[in-house]
Design an enzyme around this catalytic site. Structure first.
Site, mmCIF file in Angstrom:
data_model
loop_
_atom_site.group_PDB
_atom_site.id
_atom_site.type_symbol
_atom_site.label_atom_id
_atom_site.label_comp_id
_atom_site.label_asym_id
_atom_site.label_seq_id
_atom_site.Cartn_x
_atom_site.Cartn_y
_atom_site.Cartn_z
ATOM 1 N N CYS A 113 5.422 -12.426 10.853
ATOM 2 C CA CYS A 113 5.061 -13.499 10.289
ATOM 3 C C CYS A 113 5.212 -14.790 11.293
ATOM 4 O O CYS A 113 4.488 -15.405 11.539
ATOM 5 C CB CYS A 113 5.211 -13.651 8.905
ATOM 6 S SG CYS A 113 4.567 -12.617 7.751
ATOM 7 N N GLU B 145 2.625 -14.487 3.975
ATOM 8 C CA GLU B 145 2.377 -15.544 4.779
ATOM 9 C C GLU B 145 0.844 -15.062 5.884
ATOM 10 O O GLU B 145 0.368 -16.189 6.066
ATOM 11 C CB GLU B 145 3.429 -15.732 6.019
ATOM 12 C CG GLU B 145 4.711 -16.026 5.293
ATOM 13 C CD GLU B 145 5.770 -15.180 4.564
ATOM 14 O OE1 GLU B 145 5.162 -14.109 4.187
ATOM 15 O OE2 GLU B 145 6.857 -15.053 4.797
ATOM 16 N N ASN C 212 0.779 -1.250 -0.079
ATOM 17 C CA ASN C 212 0.114 -0.073 0.134
ATOM 18 C C ASN C 212 0.820 1.244 -0.037
ATOM 19 O O ASN C 212 2.024 1.076 0.620
ATOM 20 C CB ASN C 212 -0.921 -0.027 1.174
ATOM 21 C CG ASN C 212 -2.049 0.935 1.124
ATOM 22 O OD1 ASN C 212 -1.661 2.094 1.508
ATOM 23 N ND2 ASN C 212 -3.218 0.553 0.641
HETATM 24 N N1 THU Z 1 7.400 -9.981 2.377
HETATM 25 C C1 THU Z 1 6.534 -11.000 2.584
HETATM 26 O O1 THU Z 1 5.580 -10.827 1.996
HETATM 27 N N2 THU Z 1 6.899 -12.116 3.024
HETATM 28 C C2 THU Z 1 8.350 -12.193 3.789
HETATM 29 O O2 THU Z 1 8.536 -13.185 4.450
HETATM 30 C C3 THU Z 1 9.182 -11.052 3.498
HETATM 31 C C4 THU Z 1 8.657 -9.919 3.190
HETATM 32 C C5 THU Z 1 6.953 -8.677 1.557
HETATM 33 C C6 THU Z 1 6.705 -7.418 2.467
HETATM 34 C C7 THU Z 1 6.773 -6.479 1.197
HETATM 35 O O3 THU Z 1 5.709 -6.177 0.563
HETATM 36 C C8 THU Z 1 8.139 -7.064 0.385
HETATM 37 O O4 THU Z 1 7.930 -8.302 0.654
HETATM 38 C C9 THU Z 1 9.428 -6.350 0.625
HETATM 39 O O5 THU Z 1 9.731 -6.599 2.236
#
Ligand code: THU
Length: 157
Positions: free
Chosen positions: A114, A74, A64
């Protein structure tokens, strides 16, 4: 008194070393990563969650313009599973990250927030959540969420 903590996990080079269901989860996570909404980081993450009833739920990161309002892949998957199947435990989760259309060589490891959510889901379900962290050159399979978050915060009433 001195105490030490140690974690053990399995590491593989190739996808065909995994079980059929693990391969399915990785492939579902790759598909999910492709439709992430990540216009700010360009870091596309996919997660595929296996439930105790055999159902697979996927999620991807949703960013966003107000950066902290976004959510990791996750948590999108775990919270959706919780909302649709509140009484069914999560038994496994596969996580994959992509950049510029390619899967990362190294496995992606879940962020601290997470890990906290995965640990609580694991405690709620009463069964370990296996974590399959996929990279093109390395795959790590960790037996339970608490292995990645020792001494987790638990609300004691
Ligand atoms: N992100 C995830 O979706 N999962 C992870 O385990 C690490 C980070 C996302 C958050 C953000 O949208 C992007 O990756 C960069 O940090």
């Amino acid at each position: 008194m001195k105490r030490a903590l140690q974690i053990r996990f399995n590491e593989y080079d190739r996808l065909d070393e995994l079980s059929e269901i693990q391969v399915t989860l990785v492939n579902r996570a790759i598909e999910a990563a492709k439709s992430a909404y990540a216009p700010y980081s360009n870091y596309y993450v996919g997660a595929a969650v296996l439930l105790g009833n055999g159902e697979i739920i996927t999620g991807n990161n949703q960013e966003n313009a107000a950066y902290p309002s976004g959510l990791c892949a996750e948590r999108v998957a775990i919270f959706y599973a919780g909302s649709q199947y509140p009484d069914i435990p999560v038994t496994s989760i596969a996580i994959v990250a992509m950049q510029e259309g390619s899967i990362q060589d190294d496995p992606v490891t879940p962020c601290g927030g997470c890990r906290q959510v995965l640990c609580e889901k694991e405690a709620q379900g009463g069964t370990p959540i296996e974590m399959i962290l996929y990279g093109n050159k390395k795959i790590q399979v960790i037996q339970r969420a608490t292995d990645l978050l020792p001494l987790p915060f638990i609300l004691r009433k």
